[in-house]
Design a protein around this motif. Structure first.
Motif, PDB file in Angstrom:
ATOM      1  N   LEU A 110       3.320 -13.283  11.294  1.00  0.00           N
ATOM      2  CA  LEU A 110       2.546 -12.288  12.433  1.00  0.00           C
ATOM      3  C   LEU A 110       3.092 -12.763  13.858  1.00  0.00           C
ATOM      4  O   LEU A 110       3.323 -11.624  14.564  1.00  0.00           O
ATOM      5  N   LYS A 111       3.077 -13.731  14.171  1.00  0.00           N
ATOM      6  CA  LYS A 111       3.199 -13.996  15.698  1.00  0.00           C
ATOM      7  C   LYS A 111       4.450 -13.945  16.252  1.00  0.00           C
ATOM      8  O   LYS A 111       4.725 -13.504  17.252  1.00  0.00           O
ATOM      9  N   GLU A 112       5.348 -13.752  15.036  1.00  0.00           N
ATOM     10  CA  GLU A 112       6.860 -13.704  15.223  1.00  0.00           C
ATOM     11  C   GLU A 112       7.192 -12.226  15.139  1.00  0.00           C
ATOM     12  O   GLU A 112       8.392 -11.852  15.290  1.00  0.00           O
ATOM     13  N   ARG A 113       6.113 -11.222  14.844  1.00  0.00           N
ATOM     14  CA  ARG A 113       6.416  -9.875  14.785  1.00  0.00           C
ATOM     15  C   ARG A 113       7.270  -9.523  13.554  1.00  0.00           C
ATOM     16  O   ARG A 113       7.953  -8.635  13.671  1.00  0.00           O
ATOM     17  N   ARG A 114       7.289 -10.508  12.469  1.00  0.00           N
ATOM     18  CA  ARG A 114       8.249 -10.230  11.152  1.00  0.00           C
ATOM     19  C   ARG A 114       7.028  -9.550  10.226  1.00  0.00           C
ATOM     20  O   ARG A 114       5.960  -9.370  10.344  1.00  0.00           O
ATOM     21  N   ARG A 115       7.650  -8.891   9.322  1.00  0.00           N
ATOM     22  CA  ARG A 115       6.877  -8.132   8.362  1.00  0.00           C
ATOM     23  C   ARG A 115       6.194  -8.876   7.464  1.00  0.00           C
ATOM     24  O   ARG A 115       6.786 -10.140   6.918  1.00  0.00           O
ATOM     25  N   LEU A 116       5.065  -8.677   7.382  1.00  0.00           N
ATOM     26  CA  LEU A 116       4.034  -9.591   6.363  1.00  0.00           C
ATOM     27  C   LEU A 116       3.334  -8.503   5.397  1.00  0.00           C
ATOM     28  O   LEU A 116       2.603  -7.489   5.831  1.00  0.00           O
ATOM     29  N   VAL A 117       3.777  -8.616   4.070  1.00  0.00           N
ATOM     30  CA  VAL A 117       2.952  -7.769   3.065  1.00  0.00           C
ATOM     31  C   VAL A 117       2.079  -8.416   2.304  1.00  0.00           C
ATOM     32  O   VAL A 117       2.379  -9.802   1.664  1.00  0.00           O
ATOM     33  N   LEU A 118       0.667  -8.161   2.379  1.00  0.00           N
ATOM     34  CA  LEU A 118      -0.327  -8.639   1.462  1.00  0.00           C
ATOM     35  C   LEU A 118      -0.459  -7.722   0.058  1.00  0.00           C
ATOM     36  O   LEU A 118      -0.934  -6.832   0.483  1.00  0.00           O
ATOM     37  N   VAL A 119      -0.590  -8.274  -0.995  1.00  0.00           N
ATOM     38  CA  VAL A 119      -0.599  -7.598  -2.242  1.00  0.00           C
ATOM     39  C   VAL A 119      -1.760  -8.176  -3.083  1.00  0.00           C
ATOM     40  O   VAL A 119      -1.657  -8.990  -3.539  1.00  0.00           O
ATOM     41  N   VAL A 143      -0.966  -4.016   3.968  1.00  0.00           N
ATOM     42  CA  VAL A 143      -1.915  -4.333   3.251  1.00  0.00           C
ATOM     43  C   VAL A 143      -1.751  -3.602   1.824  1.00  0.00           C
ATOM     44  O   VAL A 143      -1.695  -2.343   2.094  1.00  0.00           O
ATOM     45  N   MET A 144      -1.251  -4.113   0.814  1.00  0.00           N
ATOM     46  CA  MET A 144      -1.119  -3.189  -0.544  1.00  0.00           C
ATOM     47  C   MET A 144      -2.048  -3.545  -1.673  1.00  0.00           C
ATOM     48  O   MET A 144      -2.356  -4.783  -1.661  1.00  0.00           O
ATOM     49  N   THR A 145      -2.263  -2.705  -2.458  1.00  0.00           N
ATOM     50  CA  THR A 145      -2.848  -3.110  -3.699  1.00  0.00           C
ATOM     51  C   THR A 145      -1.919  -3.235  -5.005  1.00  0.00           C
ATOM     52  O   THR A 145      -1.020  -2.340  -4.859  1.00  0.00           O
ATOM     53  N   ALA A 146      -1.755  -4.059  -5.649  1.00  0.00           N
ATOM     54  CA  ALA A 146      -1.260  -4.000  -7.030  1.00  0.00           C
ATOM     55  C   ALA A 146      -1.519  -2.744  -7.878  1.00  0.00           C
ATOM     56  O   ALA A 146      -2.482  -2.951  -9.013  1.00  0.00           O
ATOM     57  N   SER A 147      -1.406  -1.543  -7.358  1.00  0.00           N
ATOM     58  CA  SER A 147      -1.880  -0.313  -8.164  1.00  0.00           C
ATOM     59  C   SER A 147      -0.435   0.412  -8.851  1.00  0.00           C
ATOM     60  O   SER A 147       0.099   1.014  -7.981  1.00  0.00           O
ATOM     61  N   PRO A 148       0.019   0.276  -9.846  1.00  0.00           N
ATOM     62  CA  PRO A 148       0.977   0.853 -10.346  1.00  0.00           C
ATOM     63  C   PRO A 148       0.680   2.520 -10.456  1.00  0.00           C
ATOM     64  O   PRO A 148      -0.449   2.912 -10.511  1.00  0.00           O
ATOM     65  N   GLY A 149       1.759   3.413 -10.239  1.00  0.00           N
ATOM     66  CA  GLY A 149       1.831   4.736 -10.294  1.00  0.00           C
ATOM     67  C   GLY A 149       1.943   4.987 -11.899  1.00  0.00           C
ATOM     68  O   GLY A 149       2.395   4.105 -12.700  1.00  0.00           O
ATOM     69  N   PHE A 150       1.980   6.184 -12.255  1.00  0.00           N
ATOM     70  CA  PHE A 150       1.899   6.629 -13.572  1.00  0.00           C
ATOM     71  C   PHE A 150       2.944   7.632 -13.911  1.00  0.00           C
ATOM     72  O   PHE A 150       3.102   8.199 -14.988  1.00  0.00           O
ATOM     73  N   TYR A 151       3.394   8.308 -12.632  1.00  0.00           N
ATOM     74  CA  TYR A 151       4.287   9.497 -12.746  1.00  0.00           C
ATOM     75  C   TYR A 151       5.663   9.418 -13.413  1.00  0.00           C
ATOM     76  O   TYR A 151       6.146  10.153 -13.969  1.00  0.00           O
ATOM     77  N   HIS A 152       5.905   8.096 -13.672  1.00  0.00           N
ATOM     78  CA  HIS A 152       7.226   7.749 -14.553  1.00  0.00           C
ATOM     79  C   HIS A 152       7.049   7.333 -15.830  1.00  0.00           C
ATOM     80  O   HIS A 152       7.996   7.128 -16.446  1.00  0.00           O
ATOM     81  N   ALA A 153       5.987   7.789 -16.227  1.00  0.00           N
ATOM     82  CA  ALA A 153       5.482   7.755 -17.585  1.00  0.00           C
ATOM     83  C   ALA A 153       5.842   6.025 -18.507  1.00  0.00           C
ATOM     84  O   ALA A 153       6.831   6.224 -19.174  1.00  0.00           O
ATOM     85  N   PRO A 154       5.190   5.186 -17.675  1.00  0.00           N
ATOM     86  CA  PRO A 154       5.480   3.852 -18.271  1.00  0.00           C
ATOM     87  C   PRO A 154       5.148   3.714 -19.882  1.00  0.00           C
ATOM     88  O   PRO A 154       4.163   4.220 -20.261  1.00  0.00           O
ATOM     89  N   ASP A 155       6.151   2.913 -20.601  1.00  0.00           N
ATOM     90  CA  ASP A 155       5.504   2.626 -21.877  1.00  0.00           C
ATOM     91  C   ASP A 155       5.110   1.164 -21.995  1.00  0.00           C
ATOM     92  O   ASP A 155       4.430   0.859 -23.085  1.00  0.00           O
ATOM     93  N   THR A 156       5.393   0.241 -20.979  1.00  0.00           N
ATOM     94  CA  THR A 156       4.936  -0.991 -21.284  1.00  0.00           C
ATOM     95  C   THR A 156       4.740  -1.771 -19.876  1.00  0.00           C
ATOM     96  O   THR A 156       4.571  -0.940 -18.925  1.00  0.00           O
ATOM     97  N   VAL A 157       3.828  -3.006 -20.249  1.00  0.00           N
ATOM     98  CA  VAL A 157       3.292  -3.553 -19.067  1.00  0.00           C
ATOM     99  C   VAL A 157       4.484  -3.918 -17.916  1.00  0.00           C
ATOM    100  O   VAL A 157       4.334  -3.915 -16.905  1.00  0.00           O
ATOM    101  N   GLY A 158       5.605  -4.289 -18.586  1.00  0.00           N
ATOM    102  CA  GLY A 158       6.679  -4.617 -17.657  1.00  0.00           C
ATOM    103  C   GLY A 158       7.115  -3.322 -16.973  1.00  0.00           C
ATOM    104  O   GLY A 158       7.421  -3.706 -15.452  1.00  0.00           O
ATOM    105  N   GLU A 159       6.937  -2.270 -17.201  1.00  0.00           N
ATOM    106  CA  GLU A 159       7.440  -1.109 -16.554  1.00  0.00           C
ATOM    107  C   GLU A 159       6.179  -0.919 -15.297  1.00  0.00           C
ATOM    108  O   GLU A 159       6.510  -0.537 -14.448  1.00  0.00           O
ATOM    109  N   LEU A 160       4.703  -1.102 -15.713  1.00  0.00           N
ATOM    110  CA  LEU A 160       4.088  -1.077 -14.606  1.00  0.00           C
ATOM    111  C   LEU A 160       4.292  -2.265 -13.606  1.00  0.00           C
ATOM    112  O   LEU A 160       4.089  -1.962 -12.370  1.00  0.00           O
TER     113      LEU A 160
END
Length: 187
Positions: A110-119, A143-160
Motif C-alpha cells: 500500500l505505501k508503495e502504491r502497488r496493487r493489493l487484492v484481499l480475497v 477487496v473481493m469476496t471468493a464468490s464464484p459466478g454461475f453463468y458459465h454453468a460449472p460442473d465441478t468445484v474446480g470450475e468454481l
C-alpha cells in the motif's frame, strides 16, 4: 511479473492453491507467505497442505521474518494478493498493524502504491468487518469476496475455483486460460 501471495487463516485454502497453480502456468514469479492461522486451517480442513502450496511458489517466506526481502519497499513487486484473507488479516491491513510478515508486506504494498487484492472468504460479514473492508479500500486495496459466478454453468468445484482465480488475477491484468467471460462468445 513478480507477485507476493499471502495465505491467511480464513477457510478456503483451495483458492490459494488454484491461484498459485495459475500463476505458475502464467510464469509469474511468486513470493509466498503462509500464516500460522492458515497452517491450522489446512490441518483442520484436510484439503491442500503447506507442501502443496510451497511446491508452486518460487520463494517461500517465514511469516515471522520481518526482515525478509518483501518487507521492504525497495524490493520491487507488481503487487500482492491475500487469498484467503481472514477477518484478522483484514483488520491488520485496515489498521496498518504489521505484526507479521504478511501484514508488513501488505503495508509495504500500500505505501508503495502497488496493487493489493484481499480475497475474503467469510460470511456473514460483521459490522467491524464491513468497516475494515471500507478502510482497506480507502487505503488503496481491492477487496473481493471468493464468490464464484454461475453463468458459465460449472460442473465441478474446480470450475468454481477457476472462476474466482481468473477474477482475482484479472486485477493484475493476467488472463487465465480457459476462463469464459460473460457474453464473450457473443462479441
Amino acid at each position: 511479473m513478480r507477485l507476493v501471495v499471502g495465505v491467511s487463516g480464513g477457510s478456503g485454502i483451495p483458492y490459494a492453491l488454484s491461484v498459485l497453480r495459475a500463476l505458475r502456468d502464467l510464469e509469474v514469479e511468486t513470493h509466498l507467505i503462509v500464516t500460522s492461522g492458515a497452517k491450522r486451517v489446512m490441518t483442520a480442513e484436510g484439503g491442500p497442505q503447506l507442501a502443496d502450496l510451497t511446491a508452486l511458489a518460487h520463494v517461500t517466506h517465514d511469516d515471522r521474518d520481518l526482515a525478509a526481502s518483501i518487507a521492504s519497499g525497495s524490493f520491487r513487486t507488481d503487487g500482492m494478493l491475500v487469498v484467503p484473507c481472514s477477518a484478522g488479516t483484514l483488520a491488520k491491513v485496515a489498521g496498518g498493524f504489521a505484526d507479521n510478515l504478511l501484514a508488513r508486506a501488505a503495508h509495504v504494498t500500500l505505501k508503495e502504491r502497488r496493487r493489493l487484492v484481499l480475497v475474503l472468504r467469510e460470511d456473514p460479514l460483521s459490522r467491524p468487518m464491513l468497516q475494515n473492508m471500507l478502510s482497506a479500500f480507502d487505503a488503496g486495496a481491492t477487496v473481493m469476496t471468493a464468490s464464484p459466478g454461475f453463468y458459465h454453468a460449472p460442473d465441478t468445484v474446480g470450475e468454481l475455483l477457476h472462476f474466482v482465480t481468473a477474477r482475482v488475477l484479472d486485477q493484475f491484468g493476467l488472463d487465465v486460460p480457459g476462463f469464459r467471460r460473460w457474453k464473450e462468445a457473443e462479441a
